[in-house]
Design an enzyme around this catalytic site. Structure first.
Site, PDB file in Angstrom:
ATOM      1  N   SER A 126       0.716  -1.217  -0.126  1.00 39.33           N
ATOM      2  CA  SER A 126      -0.075   0.038   0.146  1.00 39.33           C
ATOM      3  C   SER A 126       0.724   1.261   0.069  1.00 39.33           C
ATOM      4  CB  SER A 126      -0.811   0.141   1.203  1.00 39.33           C
ATOM      5  OG  SER A 126      -1.524   1.029   1.301  1.00 39.33           O
ATOM      6  N   TYR A 151      -1.843  -0.931  10.764  1.00 40.72           N
ATOM      7  CA  TYR A 151      -2.230  -1.351   9.388  1.00 40.72           C
ATOM      8  C   TYR A 151      -0.961  -1.292   8.663  1.00 40.72           C
ATOM      9  CZ  TYR A 151      -3.654  -1.492   4.682  1.00 40.72           C
ATOM     10  OH  TYR A 151      -3.461  -1.856   3.489  1.00 40.72           O
ATOM     11  N   LYS A 155       2.228  -3.620   6.531  1.00 37.29           N
ATOM     12  CA  LYS A 155       2.504  -3.661   4.997  1.00 37.29           C
ATOM     13  C   LYS A 155       3.976  -3.376   4.788  1.00 37.29           C
ATOM     14  CE  LYS A 155      -1.451  -4.367   3.408  1.00 37.29           C
ATOM     15  NZ  LYS A 155      -1.556  -5.873   2.873  1.00 37.29           N
ATOM     16  N   LEU A 202     -13.869   6.820   1.516  1.00 37.44           N
ATOM     17  CA  LEU A 202     -14.672   8.106   0.841  1.00 37.44           C
ATOM     18  C   LEU A 202     -15.934   7.441  -0.367  1.00 37.44           C
ATOM     19  CD1 LEU A 202     -15.179  10.985   0.399  1.00 37.44           C
ATOM     20  CD2 LEU A 202     -13.533  10.862  -1.432  1.00 37.44           C
ATOM     21  N   SER A 218     -19.622  13.245   5.840  1.00 37.98           N
ATOM     22  CA  SER A 218     -18.715  14.371   6.413  1.00 37.98           C
ATOM     23  C   SER A 218     -17.596  14.459   5.368  1.00 37.98           C
ATOM     24  CB  SER A 218     -18.417  13.870   7.743  1.00 37.98           C
ATOM     25  OG  SER A 218     -19.527  14.001   8.594  1.00 37.98           O
TER      26      SER A 218
HETATM   27  C1  WQD Z   1      -9.780   9.332   1.349  1.00 39.22           C
HETATM   28  C2  WQD Z   1     -10.006  10.969   1.556  1.00 39.22           C
HETATM   29  C3  WQD Z   1     -10.464  11.297   3.801  1.00 39.22           C
HETATM   30  C4  WQD Z   1     -14.205   9.486   4.064  1.00 39.22           C
HETATM   31  C5  WQD Z   1      -7.204   4.243   3.265  1.00 39.22           C
HETATM   32  C6  WQD Z   1      -6.034   3.481   3.715  1.00 39.22           C
HETATM   33  C7  WQD Z   1      -5.085   2.782   2.736  1.00 39.22           C
HETATM   34  C8  WQD Z   1      -6.057   2.141   1.734  1.00 39.22           C
HETATM   35  C9  WQD Z   1      -7.235   3.007   1.053  1.00 39.22           C
HETATM   36  C10 WQD Z   1      -6.053  -0.141   2.382  1.00 39.22           C
HETATM   37  C11 WQD Z   1      -9.255  11.389   2.728  1.00 39.22           C
HETATM   38  C12 WQD Z   1     -11.555  11.585   3.004  1.00 39.22           C
HETATM   39  C13 WQD Z   1     -13.001   9.781   3.722  1.00 39.22           C
HETATM   40  C14 WQD Z   1     -14.886  10.212   4.362  1.00 39.22           C
HETATM   41  C15 WQD Z   1     -13.875  12.020   3.885  1.00 39.22           C
HETATM   42  N1  WQD Z   1      -6.693   0.991   2.266  1.00 39.22           N
HETATM   43  N2  WQD Z   1     -12.801  10.896   3.590  1.00 39.22           N
HETATM   44  N3  WQD Z   1     -15.046  11.563   4.568  1.00 39.22           N
HETATM   45  O1  WQD Z   1      -7.504   7.294   4.143  1.00 39.22           O
HETATM   46  O2  WQD Z   1      -6.533   7.663   1.775  1.00 39.22           O
HETATM   47  O3  WQD Z   1      -6.781   5.187   2.464  1.00 39.22           O
HETATM   48  O4  WQD Z   1      -8.016   3.458   2.435  1.00 39.22           O
HETATM   49  O5  WQD Z   1      -4.881  -0.529   1.854  1.00 39.22           O
HETATM   50  O6  WQD Z   1      -4.265   2.109   3.100  1.00 39.22           O
HETATM   51  O7  WQD Z   1      -5.099   4.425   4.434  1.00 39.22           O
HETATM   52  O8  WQD Z   1      -8.873   6.398   1.883  1.00 39.22           O
HETATM   53  O9  WQD Z   1     -11.065   6.512   1.256  1.00 39.22           O
HETATM   54  O10 WQD Z   1     -10.426   6.515   3.920  1.00 39.22           O
HETATM   55  O11 WQD Z   1     -10.016   8.621   2.420  1.00 39.22           O
HETATM   56  O12 WQD Z   1     -13.666  13.232   3.835  1.00 39.22           O
HETATM   57  O13 WQD Z   1     -16.196   9.899   5.266  1.00 39.22           O
HETATM   58  O14 WQD Z   1     -11.366  11.138   1.702  1.00 39.22           O
HETATM   59  O15 WQD Z   1     -10.007  12.519   4.448  1.00 39.22           O
HETATM   60  O16 WQD Z   1      -8.827  12.708   2.417  1.00 39.22           O
HETATM   61  P1  WQD Z   1      -7.222   6.849   2.633  1.00 39.22           P
HETATM   62  P2  WQD Z   1     -10.051   7.076   2.526  1.00 39.22           P
END
Ligand code: WQD
Length: 337
Positions: A126, A151, A155, A202, A218
């Site tokens: 990752s 997590y 990795k 997201l 949010s």
């Molecule tokens: C993306 C952006 C949030 C949810 C994670 C893991 C990574 C991989 C993918 C496994 C960020 C914003 C999110 C919400 C929001 N997983 N957000 N509101 O954190 O980049 O990566 O998932 O391998 O290892 O770290 O992905 O989709 O959680 O967030 O504003 O309800 O969306 O702040 O900027 P992330 P994400």
């Protein structure tokens, strides 16, 4: 055709990779413990490919179970190892569960892989190993940093374990794929990201808000130093990511690897902000999304998107789908759920 083991093959990325492997004619066997998936995914895969598919429900945390499995399948030509827990937040609350499930299983599988006649191993890593990289886009030689979560640390440790194993065992060949942000679903909408619990990521939260399962999205902060104040990520269609695994496996099967331990960033090379992802959803669904700006989420990096030159030029792989293509596939999947 070559027999390929896919651990965690009923998971989100695993199931899409099984489809692409079968499309290329590989004979696939899946191991999954169903802790974060459903047996129905098996029907989804076979509904798409129409091919025979072997499946064994096994707990890879049990060393004897892993040994016994490989004894029965000495004809395996390659292993793609997805099996792991992957919820960043949960890993902070239950670190030992993550080290047990993500590290022990990797060691037990590698111990068996190195005994095989053909020890070809693809590891699901990752971009989280980069933490907040200084320079964008992020290339493979960017420094691997102190992980932001247990997590992410599993990795990083996983890659180190593979490095040490390959050093003492030149017969073993490994490729670690550092994923950016996988989103979307197969175009048939027969497989996709299973909604287990409240989505942390997201895009599933967006699509669940779109169908009215969630009240409101949010947006975790709009005061970052970016074009519109929201965080930037590299959102890659899960089918493009799945295809990268097949290309990486073929590189090893055909002995095209330059060393017996390689790493590739797998992303689109394009950064998109949270607001741009919301706009993409609104474009493809023709619906207004209900969202509000809230405070930042602990541990979020401001920006992360891939330098894809190495994957494009050496691996010979390039993402083909746009953000809208991926978002539309995610929306179609959500609507049929
Ligand atoms: C993306 C952006 C949030 C949810 C994670 C893991 C990574 C991989 C993918 C496994 C960020 C914003 C999110 C919400 C929001 N997983 N957000 N509101 O954190 O980049 O990566 O998932 O391998 O290892 O770290 O992905 O989709 O959680 O967030 O504003 O309800 O969306 O702040 O900027 P992330 P994400």
């Amino acid at each position: 055709m070559d027999k390929i083991l896919v651990t965690g093959g009923l998971g989100f990325i695993g199931s899409h990779t099984v489809v692409e492997l079968q499309n290329k004619g590989y004979n696939v066997i899946i191991i999954d413990d169903l802790s974060n998936s459903s047996i129905n995914v098996l029907d989804g895969i076979t509904a798409i490919t129409g091919k025979k598919l072997e499946f064994e429900k096994l707990d890879l945390k049990n060393k004897q179970t892993v040994e016994a499995f490989f004894l029965k399948h000495q004809d395996i030509k390659g292993v793609i190892h997805f099996a792991a827990s992957k919820a960043v937040g949960e890993s902070v609350e239950k670190p030992l569960l993550y080290y047990e499930n993500n590290i022990n299983t990797l060691v037990y599988v590698l111990q068996e892989v190195q005994k095989l006649k053909n020890s070809n191993f693809i590891f699901s890593s990752s971009c989280t190993v980069y933490g907040q990289a200084e320079k964008m886009p992020i290339s493979e030689d960017a420094p691997v940093k102190q992980a932001e979560s247990p997590y992410g640390n599993t990795k990083k440790i996983g890659e180190d374990i593979i490095t040490d194993a390959c050093k003492v065992n030149p017969k073993m060949k490994a490729i670690s794929l550092r994923y950016f942000n996988p989103i979307g679903a197969h175009k048939t909408a027969k497989i996709g990201e299973l909604p287990i619990g409240v989505p942390q990521n997201l895009v599933p939260f967006i699509t669940q808000t779109g169908v009215g399962m969630r009240e409101q999205l949010s947006v975790f902060g709009d005061d970052y130093q970016t074009k519109d104040g929201t965080c930037i990520r590299d959102y890659i269609h899960v089918v493009d990511l799945a295809k990268a695994h097949v290309v990486a496996l073929q590189r090893l099967l055909q002995n095209k690897n330059k060393s017996n331990n390689e790493v590739f960033n797998i992303g689109t090379g394009k950064g998109s902000s949270v607001l741009e992802v919301i706009q993409s959803f609104e474009r493809v669904s023709n619906k207004k999304l209900n969202y509000k700006i809230t405070s930042r989420r602990e541990g979020d990096v401001v920006s992360a998107y891939a330098d894809t030159h190495k994957a494009n030029n050496e691996l010979g792989w390039k993402a083909e789908s746009s953000l809208d293509d991926a978002m539309l596939s995610a929306w179609k999947w959500q609507q049929q759920l």
